[in-house]
Design an enzyme around this catalytic site. Sequence first.
Site, short mmCIF file in Angstrom:
data_model
loop_
_atom_site.label_atom_id
_atom_site.label_comp_id
_atom_site.label_asym_id
_atom_site.label_seq_id
_atom_site.Cartn_x
_atom_site.Cartn_y
_atom_site.Cartn_z
N THR A 1 0.86 -1.19 0.00
CA THR A 1 0.00 0.00 0.00
C THR A 1 0.90 1.24 0.00
O THR A 1 1.32 1.68 -1.05
CB THR A 1 -0.97 -0.01 1.20
OG1 THR A 1 -0.25 -0.27 2.41
CG2 THR A 1 -2.03 -1.09 1.02
N THR B 1 1.89 -8.24 12.20
CA THR B 1 1.67 -6.88 11.73
C THR B 1 1.19 -6.90 10.31
O THR B 1 1.59 -7.74 9.54
CB THR B 1 2.94 -6.03 11.81
OG1 THR B 1 2.58 -4.69 11.50
CG2 THR B 1 3.98 -6.49 10.84
N ASN C 1 0.23 10.53 5.83
CA ASN C 1 -1.04 10.16 6.47
C ASN C 1 -2.09 11.26 6.40
O ASN C 1 -3.28 10.97 6.53
CB ASN C 1 -0.77 9.75 7.93
CG ASN C 1 -0.18 8.36 7.99
OD1 ASN C 1 -0.88 7.38 7.85
ND2 ASN C 1 1.14 8.28 8.17
#
Length: 395
Positions: free
Chosen positions: A147, A184, A390
Amino acid sequence: MRPLDLPLGFKYATAYAGIRKQEKDDLSLIVSATPAAAAAVFTQNKVQASPVQLARTNMRASKGVVGAVLVNAGNANCATRNGDRVAANTTKALAKLLKLPPTQVLPASTGVIGVELDENLILSKLEYLVENLRDDALPEVAKAILTTDLQTKGASREVTLRRGLVRIAGITKGSGMIHPRMATTLGFVMSDALVPQTLLRRMLLRAAEVSFNRISVDGETSTNDMLVVLANGASGVRPDPKEMSIFEESLTEVLQSLGRQIVRDGEGARKLISVEVHGALTDTAASSIARSIANSPLVKTAISGCDPNWGRILMAAGNSGVNFDPTLVEITLQDVKVCRNGLAAPFDEMDMKQRLDDTDVSIVFRIAGKGKGNATFWTCDLTEDYIHINANYRT
C-alpha cells in the site's frame, strides 16, 4: 528485495482487479499443491476486519489445514455493510475453482478502512488467477500486496537437515499503522518442510513474539493484521525431533528479517532504530521497557534530528510501568555511553550528532544488578514525511 529460495509445492498469481485507483496489481493468490499445515496469528485490535474474522473461523473449522490464501490490497474490507458477505462469497468461489473446502481458503485484505468493497471486482478475476498460477511468482505477490510501502519485503532460508533440504520463504507488507502484539499488517510464510500443525503453531507463537511483536512504526495496531505460516511437506523431509529447534530458529530468522524490513520502510522513516534492554527482572519487563522507548515520539524525533537527548530515553523507560532503580541505569547510543548511574556521562556532542546521522541507530538501556531479563525492539525515526503521507492517505 533479494532473490528468494522458494519452497517446493507452492504457486502464486497476481492481477489488477480495479480495487485501487492506480492501475497496478491489487489481487494475489497463494496456493499449496497439497493442503498445508497452517498456523496463524491475528490482530488484537477490538475492531477486526471481515477477512480477519473469517480467517479465524476457517482456521478453527479446518483444524489448521489451508490450501490457499486470497489477498486484496487497496481496501481493508473493514467497517462496511457488506464486508462479511464479500469475504465469504469470494473465498467460497475460489474454493470451488480450486476444488477445496471453503474452510481451507483464508482471505486477507489491506487498505482504506470504511469503504465498501465491490465483491464482483474480485470474483471476476478468480479464474484468471487460477489459470495463471506460477511457482516463481512470489516476488510479484510481494509487490501486489503493498500500500504505502516503498519497498517489497521478503526473506528466505534453506535448512539442511539429516533427511534433506527444506526451504522457508516469506513476504510481508507494512509501512504505517505498525504496532503489533501478534504480527503486523500482512505476512505470509511458506515452507516445504513436513511439520505437524500443533508444533507449527507453537513455533509461530514463539517466533512472532521476538520478531513481529517487537516492531513499531507509529504505535498503531491495524484492524487487519494477519501472519500465516504454511508447511506443505512437499520436500518429503520431516525434521527429527531434535531438528525441530533448527527449523524454528530459521523460521524466527525469516520473521525477524521481515519485521526489520517493515520498520526500515516505515512511513517517512530515514533510520532503523534498535532498542536493546538488559538487566530487567524478566524478559517481559525488558520487553515493556523496550516497547515504551521505541514508541516514544520524543525519542523518535530526537533520533531523527540527531539529538543525543538520552533524558528522553530514560523518561520513556520510566513510563513503561516497570519498576527499576533509575540510579542503576546506563544508556549507550551508537556504542558511546551517554548516561551512567542515571546521570549524564561525558561525551563529545558533535561526534555523537555525526554518529546519529547513520541510517542504523543503536540504543542500549542497561540496568545494573542481578536482573537477567533481556529484549530487543525495532522502530524507526519520526519525520515530517510521516505527517504528509497520512494527511493525504485517502486522497
